[in-house]
Design a protein around this motif. Structure first.
Motif, mmCIF file in Angstrom:
data_model
loop_
_atom_site.group_PDB
_atom_site.id
_atom_site.type_symbol
_atom_site.label_atom_id
_atom_site.label_comp_id
_atom_site.label_asym_id
_atom_site.label_seq_id
_atom_site.Cartn_x
_atom_site.Cartn_y
_atom_site.Cartn_z
ATOM 1 N N PRO A 110 -17.722 9.569 7.816
ATOM 2 C CA PRO A 110 -17.260 10.888 8.293
ATOM 3 C C PRO A 110 -15.747 10.919 8.463
ATOM 4 N N PRO A 111 -15.137 12.114 8.360
ATOM 5 C CA PRO A 111 -13.687 12.242 8.554
ATOM 6 C C PRO A 111 -13.201 11.703 9.892
ATOM 7 N N SER A 112 -14.070 11.673 10.886
ATOM 8 C CA SER A 112 -13.657 11.161 12.195
ATOM 9 C C SER A 112 -13.282 9.680 12.144
ATOM 10 N N LYS A 113 -13.748 8.986 11.106
ATOM 11 C CA LYS A 113 -13.434 7.560 10.970
ATOM 12 C C LYS A 113 -12.328 7.293 9.950
ATOM 13 N N TRP A 114 -11.819 8.341 9.320
ATOM 14 C CA TRP A 114 -10.764 8.148 8.329
ATOM 15 C C TRP A 114 -9.474 7.708 9.002
ATOM 16 N N ARG A 115 -8.738 6.830 8.341
ATOM 17 C CA ARG A 115 -7.425 6.390 8.806
ATOM 18 C C ARG A 115 -6.436 6.463 7.658
ATOM 19 N N ASN A 116 -5.226 6.843 7.974
ATOM 20 C CA ASN A 116 -4.198 6.972 6.953
ATOM 21 C C ASN A 116 -3.968 5.645 6.248
ATOM 22 N N GLY A 117 -3.974 5.693 4.924
ATOM 23 C CA GLY A 117 -3.673 4.499 4.144
ATOM 24 C C GLY A 117 -4.800 3.512 4.014
ATOM 25 N N ILE A 118 -5.980 3.836 4.547
ATOM 26 C CA ILE A 118 -7.149 2.952 4.480
ATOM 27 C C ILE A 118 -8.233 3.656 3.671
ATOM 28 N N VAL A 119 -8.683 3.021 2.585
ATOM 29 C CA VAL A 119 -9.677 3.626 1.713
ATOM 30 C C VAL A 119 -11.082 3.213 2.140
ATOM 31 N N THR A 120 -12.072 3.964 1.695
ATOM 32 C CA THR A 120 -13.463 3.635 2.012
ATOM 33 C C THR A 120 -14.285 3.327 0.762
ATOM 34 N N ALA A 121 -14.181 4.174 -0.272
ATOM 35 C CA ALA A 121 -14.999 3.968 -1.474
ATOM 36 C C ALA A 121 -14.283 4.545 -2.696
ATOM 37 N N PRO A 122 -13.210 3.910 -3.159
ATOM 38 C CA PRO A 122 -12.496 4.424 -4.338
ATOM 39 C C PRO A 122 -13.406 4.538 -5.554
ATOM 40 N N HIS A 123 -13.365 5.707 -6.182
ATOM 41 C CA HIS A 123 -14.237 5.982 -7.328
ATOM 42 C C HIS A 123 -13.449 6.445 -8.544
ATOM 43 N N GLY A 124 -12.252 6.985 -8.322
ATOM 44 C CA GLY A 124 -11.356 7.393 -9.396
ATOM 45 C C GLY A 124 -9.932 7.041 -9.020
ATOM 46 N N ILE A 125 -9.099 6.743 -10.019
ATOM 47 C CA ILE A 125 -7.731 6.315 -9.702
ATOM 48 C C ILE A 125 -6.804 6.683 -10.856
ATOM 49 N N THR A 126 -5.557 7.023 -10.522
ATOM 50 C CA THR A 126 -4.565 7.332 -11.548
ATOM 51 C C THR A 126 -3.177 7.127 -10.968
ATOM 52 N N CYS A 127 -2.169 7.191 -11.825
ATOM 53 C CA CYS A 127 -0.764 7.157 -11.417
ATOM 54 C C CYS A 127 -0.030 8.296 -12.110
ATOM 55 N N ASN A 128 1.012 8.798 -11.465
ATOM 56 C CA ASN A 128 1.896 9.724 -12.150
ATOM 57 C C ASN A 128 3.002 8.936 -12.840
ATOM 58 N N ALA A 129 3.958 9.645 -13.446
ATOM 59 C CA ALA A 129 5.000 8.972 -14.220
ATOM 60 C C ALA A 129 5.858 8.059 -13.359
ATOM 61 N N LYS A 130 5.990 8.375 -12.071
ATOM 62 C CA LYS A 130 6.807 7.563 -11.171
ATOM 63 C C LYS A 130 6.078 6.309 -10.698
ATOM 64 N N GLY A 131 4.782 6.255 -10.897
ATOM 65 C CA GLY A 131 4.009 5.113 -10.427
ATOM 66 C C GLY A 131 3.349 5.332 -9.082
#
Length: 505
Positions: free
Chosen positions: A282-303
């Protein structure tokens, strides 16, 4: 583990005591439209277009593919986009960008424009039944989970939730062959997503063998090359940026591997077992900069790194690429637009005018004797990035940027090869050991082009119009030296440069 310890663990992961690139969380970056309280159920992917827009797949029948600007504001929903795009990429072809995506429920591969028009559809019936797993009803089943496209237009798609085979089609959607699967030598257990890895020549398939906790390489013809990295935490998604493979792990971590498969950085690590590998944190357990279940990932031109979570609520992380505090990040002018201050002006330039400052532009012009020359910086540089714009004006262009010595990044026609080798390295004694990718599609012959060159030790990387096109490790690189702009001899040519800046790393 309490929040203070988690924060400390994250900082230790992010700042590894080295003067190299790292990433910092950018919280609350995404701004939802006023009509939405949450993104919605996410079990998909994320990709960026060349202008920096972020495309995000969501399980929403009315907003299956949402578009956000680089500042995080919602821009639009892609019309006609399906709500089950499990894995997708954005690739440039000629002057246009296209989305290649795998529909997990419909069992289709789609090629779409960035306006939402479907230009190619490949259905499950194109795949021979012998490469499909039987469902509970006894009928052949596919559940496609990831896709990418080769430079010749061949499409590769993984059946990661069913047979673990990779299926290959030509640019028109004609079935070519299948390989991989659960048997030796592959032994896949949920080959979740894949990308084409152009860090290698020839390119390879980089596959996320999720349940085996490993990342693997295969040739485009299907040969199993080997394991890149083992011992990961359910690797689910990957994006290749520069020399890095940026991997999202379903059990709460992002790992960045170098070209050798060694760990370069790990960010966002989550030590709370009840929060990771699930879509119901739940969002109540979310913390900035801490992931839970990454499923998709990308970078922009700057990295900058963007992580799309597996989440019933919907969540996207942004980690901005930064440099360690002991690294200079200030971008400085190399050319002030008014004169040649800061440059070693070649003898004879006042009479012939090879190099002139004209209304903010550095104009290079062949003299009547077509003599070659190089305009060198007065300063020497070690590791650096040089950014600039260039424009072909007239004649047969043969120019380039010297990197500390005679190693050069070509701009224009190679005198030896008689064809355009822009962005490729010219190494004395070796010629052109590698050729930059997609330059013919990106280069504007009569307009301004934006190029960036990074020289870090012997490693050279070039970008054209913000897209990485070349990586090379030179055996003749010097540790320190000036930067030069070449006007090749025996040519009748005119080329302009502007906005020339350098950042020391």
């Amino acid at each position: 583990m309490n929040k203070a310890l988690l924060s400390l663990a994250f900082l230790l992961n992010a700042f590894n005591g080295s003067a190299e690139d790292t990433w910092k969380s950018n919280p609350n970056w995404l701004v939802l439209p006023s009509s939405k309280e949450k993104l919605g159920n996410m079990h998909g992917d994320v990709a960026t277009s060349s202008n920096g827009d972020l495309y995000l797949s969501v399980g929403d029948a009315k907003a299956g593919l949402q578009v956000y600007g680089d500042d995080g504001t919602w821009k639009r929903n892609l019309p006609n986009a399906p709500s089950d795009l499990h894995g997708f990429v954005i690739r440039t072809e000629g002057e246009e960008e296209f989305i290649y995506g795998a529909r997990v429920n419909a069992g289709e591969v789609l090629k779409m424009t960035l306006e939402g028009k479907t230009v190619l559809k490949i259905t499950a019936s194109s795949i021979p039944d012998e490469f499909k797993r039987k469902g509970k009803n006894g009928k052949p089943l596919v559940r496609l989970t990831g896709a990418d496209v080769a430079q010749n237009g061949d499409v590769f798609v993984t059946d990661g939730y069913s047979s673990d085979h990779i299926h290959r089609f030509d640019k028109n959607g004609k079935y070519l062959n299948s390989f991989g699967g659960k048997d030796a030598p592959y032994g896949f257990r949920t080959l979740h997503k894949l990308v084409l890895d152009h860090r290698f020549e020839p390119a390879r398939i980089l596959g996320m063998d999720r349940a085996n906790n490993r990342v693997v390489h295969m040739s485009l013809s299907g040969d199993f090359i080997g394991v890149v990295r083992e011992g990961l935490l359910l690797p689910a998604c990957v994006h290749v940026h520069e020399n890095w493979a940026v991997i999202g792990e379903l059990r709460g971590r992002v790992t960045i591997l170098d070209k050798k498969g060694e760990v370069f950085r790990q960010i966002g690590a989550n030590a709370q077992k009840d929060e990771i590998g699930t879509n119901r944190t739940p969002p109540s357990k979310w913390r900035n900069g801490i992931v839970t279940a990454p499923h998709g990932i990308t970078c922009n031109a700057k990295g900058d790194i963007f992580v799309a979570e597996w989440s019933t609520t919907g969540r996207v992380h942004r980690f901005d690429r930064i440099l360690s505090p002991d690294v200079t990040t200030e971008r400085k002018e190399l050319f002030n637009g008014k004169n040649l201050d800061g440059w070693k002006i070649p003898s004879g330039n006042d009479q012939v005018g090879w190099y002139k400052a004209e209304r903010g532009t550095l104009a290079l012009r062949s003299g009547p004797k077509k003599k070659g020359s190089v305009l060198w910086t007065q300063r020497d540089y070690a590791d650096f990035e040089v950014d600039f714009e260039f424009r072909f004006v007239d004649g047969v262009i043969d120019s380039g940027i010297h990197l500390r010595n005679s190693d050069q990044i070509q701009i224009g026609i190679s005198g030896s090869l008689k064809r355009d080798m822009t962005c490729s390295p010219y190494i004395p004694g070796k010629g052109y050991p590698v050729e930059a990718k997609n330059v013919s599609q990106l280069l504007k012959e009569k307009d301004w082009n934006q190029m960036k060159i990074r020289a870090v030790g012997p490693n050279y990387t070039t970008w054209l119009q913000g897209q990485e096109v070349m990586n090379y490790k030179s055996g003749s690189a010097k540790k320190k030296g000036p930067i030069g702009i070449q006007l090749h001899g025996n040519r009748n040519m005119k080329i302009d440069f502007r906005k020339i800046t350098v950042t020391e790393l």
